[in-house]
Scaffold this active site. Structure first.
Site, PDB file in Angstrom:
ATOM      1  N   ASP A  52       0.841  -1.202   0.000  1.00 49.61           N
ATOM      2  CA  ASP A  52       0.000   0.000   0.000  1.00 49.61           C
ATOM      3  C   ASP A  52       0.873   1.247   0.000  1.00 49.61           C
ATOM      4  O   ASP A  52       1.565   1.531   0.973  1.00 49.61           O
ATOM      5  CB  ASP A  52      -0.878   0.001   1.267  1.00 49.61           C
ATOM      6  N   TYR A  57       3.164   9.786  -0.590  1.00 49.79           N
ATOM      7  CA  TYR A  57       4.287   9.225   0.175  1.00 49.79           C
ATOM      8  C   TYR A  57       5.635   9.445  -0.527  1.00 49.79           C
ATOM      9  O   TYR A  57       6.683   9.262   0.087  1.00 49.79           O
ATOM     10  CB  TYR A  57       4.115   7.720   0.451  1.00 49.79           C
ATOM     11  N   LYS A  82      -2.725   5.820  -4.126  1.00 52.44           N
ATOM     12  CA  LYS A  82      -3.820   6.746  -3.809  1.00 52.44           C
ATOM     13  C   LYS A  82      -3.602   8.076  -4.509  1.00 52.44           C
ATOM     14  O   LYS A  82      -2.461   8.525  -4.664  1.00 52.44           O
ATOM     15  CB  LYS A  82      -3.898   6.988  -2.293  1.00 52.44           C
ATOM     16  N   HIS A 115      -7.519   9.564  -1.716  1.00 53.95           N
ATOM     17  CA  HIS A 115      -6.822   9.528  -0.422  1.00 53.95           C
ATOM     18  C   HIS A 115      -7.667  10.103   0.726  1.00 53.95           C
ATOM     19  O   HIS A 115      -7.702   9.534   1.820  1.00 53.95           O
ATOM     20  CB  HIS A 115      -5.488  10.287  -0.553  1.00 53.95           C
TER      21      HIS A 115
HETATM   22  P1  NAD Z   1       0.997   1.446  11.952  1.00 51.00           P
HETATM   23  O1  NAD Z   1      -0.162   1.396  12.881  1.00 51.00           O
HETATM   24  O2  NAD Z   1       1.177   0.377  10.952  1.00 51.00           O
HETATM   25  O3  NAD Z   1       2.279   1.596  12.884  1.00 51.00           O
HETATM   26  C1  NAD Z   1       3.573   1.555  12.356  1.00 51.00           C
HETATM   27  C2  NAD Z   1       4.576   1.745  13.489  1.00 51.00           C
HETATM   28  O4  NAD Z   1       4.389   0.771  14.497  1.00 51.00           O
HETATM   29  C3  NAD Z   1       6.002   1.521  12.992  1.00 51.00           C
HETATM   30  O5  NAD Z   1       6.530   2.708  12.460  1.00 51.00           O
HETATM   31  C4  NAD Z   1       6.711   1.064  14.247  1.00 51.00           C
HETATM   32  O6  NAD Z   1       7.075   2.191  15.008  1.00 51.00           O
HETATM   33  C5  NAD Z   1       5.630   0.309  14.975  1.00 51.00           C
HETATM   34  N1  NAD Z   1       5.688  -1.160  14.770  1.00 51.00           N
HETATM   35  C6  NAD Z   1       5.249  -1.865  13.681  1.00 51.00           C
HETATM   36  N2  NAD Z   1       5.400  -3.186  13.901  1.00 51.00           N
HETATM   37  C7  NAD Z   1       5.947  -3.318  15.128  1.00 51.00           C
HETATM   38  C8  NAD Z   1       6.329  -4.448  15.899  1.00 51.00           C
HETATM   39  N3  NAD Z   1       6.153  -5.686  15.464  1.00 51.00           N
HETATM   40  N4  NAD Z   1       6.855  -4.217  17.133  1.00 51.00           N
HETATM   41  C9  NAD Z   1       7.012  -2.967  17.612  1.00 51.00           C
HETATM   42  N5  NAD Z   1       6.669  -1.851  16.918  1.00 51.00           N
HETATM   43  C10 NAD Z   1       6.128  -2.036  15.686  1.00 51.00           C
HETATM   44  O7  NAD Z   1       0.957   2.903  11.267  1.00 51.00           O
HETATM   45  P2  NAD Z   1       0.968   3.473   9.776  1.00 51.00           P
HETATM   46  O8  NAD Z   1       2.249   3.215   9.107  1.00 51.00           O
HETATM   47  O9  NAD Z   1       0.531   4.880   9.867  1.00 51.00           O
HETATM   48  O10 NAD Z   1      -0.206   2.691   9.037  1.00 51.00           O
HETATM   49  C11 NAD Z   1       0.015   1.569   8.209  1.00 51.00           C
HETATM   50  C12 NAD Z   1      -0.147   1.923   6.749  1.00 51.00           C
HETATM   51  O11 NAD Z   1      -1.438   2.489   6.507  1.00 51.00           O
HETATM   52  C13 NAD Z   1       0.806   3.033   6.262  1.00 51.00           C
HETATM   53  O12 NAD Z   1       2.119   2.596   6.095  1.00 51.00           O
HETATM   54  C14 NAD Z   1       0.113   3.452   4.989  1.00 51.00           C
HETATM   55  O13 NAD Z   1       0.369   2.532   3.948  1.00 51.00           O
HETATM   56  C15 NAD Z   1      -1.352   3.403   5.421  1.00 51.00           C
HETATM   57  N6  NAD Z   1      -1.852   4.735   5.856  1.00 51.00           N
HETATM   58  C16 NAD Z   1      -2.878   5.286   5.147  1.00 51.00           C
HETATM   59  C17 NAD Z   1      -3.387   6.521   5.494  1.00 51.00           C
HETATM   60  C18 NAD Z   1      -4.526   7.096   4.726  1.00 51.00           C
HETATM   61  O14 NAD Z   1      -4.857   8.273   4.914  1.00 51.00           O
HETATM   62  N7  NAD Z   1      -5.164   6.341   3.854  1.00 51.00           N
HETATM   63  C19 NAD Z   1      -2.836   7.243   6.575  1.00 51.00           C
HETATM   64  C20 NAD Z   1      -1.783   6.650   7.280  1.00 51.00           C
HETATM   65  C21 NAD Z   1      -1.327   5.405   6.923  1.00 51.00           C
END
Ligand code: NAD
Length: 285
Positions: A52, A57, A82, A115
């Protein structure tokens, strides 16, 4: 050009357009251009078959490069990108799609999402009509939205006559979104959870760490499992190979009904991201 789910270790769900999407994917928000290639490669090595990204990004080129270099047949990887807020509108969407596809270096896209709705700009219906045209041309497998509230979805469905395949929304134990998930279920819209781990914050919650300890799993695995059992598509992010693998190892255990209920009770309707009803970043100029 449909994703071939039988080639993947991850279970899939069938979308309302007949295409399939893996229930677990990999997100690359805030992964820098220099880190993206190695990170996406680590995810593909771990077994993820869904990536994704977003124009916003700034890493579509690196995502596409890593996928092509990895060398899987195109129909074994599900790719989502997106449309950024500033590109909403019919003609600008068609142009932005071409730019994204050039960067990705792919000849078709599995899923394209608006988005954010940006209701103040009032362009999401025209934007979606451009999505419909691209889908009709066979350039995109599935089309959907992100961060749409119920009122945005209702308007989109009424004015385009089509129900989006996916709504990707902020969703984690502190923001379980029960009403929006119920609306999605009623209308056949797949719920995709972004910030599924609350961007890391939820991993320290004592209820989560308690369940993790009890069943000998990590807090991240417990939360990802909660998403899967709720029926969400989930796209956790990490740039650390061991965590990328840990987050993928979620198909050999189950949470009990009671554990599911305990986690769902953590909902305080608290966001880590912006409010979709008012968010308009990218449209200031
Ligand atoms: P997430 O909830 O996936 O959290 C990611 C963070 O959690 C990492 O940076 C790390 O610090 C921690 N983490 C991950 N795995 C871990 C583990 N096993 N142990 C310990 N810490 C861990 O947050 P995200 O990246 O914001 O969301 C996931 C994806 O969703 C994004 O990468 C993106 O592709 C998407 N996203 C979309 C939107 C949107 O507006 N559509 C907004 C934000 C994110």
């Amino acid at each position: 050009m449909t994703f071939r789910s039988e080639t993947s270790a991850v279970p899939s769900i069938i979308l309302n357009d007949g295409n399939v999407i893996p229930k677990l994917g990999f997100g690359v928000f805030q992964v820098s251009e220099t880190e993206t290639s190695a990170t996406v490669t680590a995810a593909l090595e771990a077994g993820y078959r869904s990536i994704d990204t977003a124009a916003l990004y700034g890493n579509e080129a690196e995502v596409g490069h890593a996928i092509r270099e990895f060398g899987l047949p195109r129909d074994e990887v599900f790719v989502t990108t997106k449309l950024r807020n500033s590109d909403q509108g019919y003609d600008s969407t068609l142009q932005a799609f071409e730019t994204s596809m050039q960067k990705l270096g792919l000849d078709y896209l599995d899923l394209y999402l608006i988005h954010w709705p940006v209701p103040s700009a009032d362009r999401f219906v025209d934007t979606y009509r451009a999505f419909q045209a691209l889908k009709a041309q066979g350039r995109i497998g599935s089309i959907g939205v992100s961060n749409f509230n119920r009122d945005h979805l209702e308007r989109l469905i009424a004015e385009t006559g089509e129900t989006p395949a996916v709504n990707q929304i902020e969703l984690h134990p502190s923001l379980a979104q029960p009403e929006l998930r119920a609306f999605h279920a009623e209308h056949g819209i797949a719920t995709e959870a972004w910030a599924p781990l609350g961007q890391g914050a939820e991993l320290k919650d004592p209820t989560i760490t308690g369940i993790a300890q009890e069943i000998g799993r990590s807090p991240a695995q417990v939360i990802i499992r909660w998403h899967l059992q709720l029926g969400n598509v989930v796209i956790p992010k990490s740039v650390t190979p061991s965590r990328i693998q840990e987050n993928f190892d979620v198909f050999s255990f189950e949470l009990t009904t009671e554990q599911m209920q305990i986690i769902s009770a953590l909902d305080t309707a608290t966001r880590v991201g912006p409010d979709p009803a008012v968010f308009a970043v990218g449209l200031e100029n």
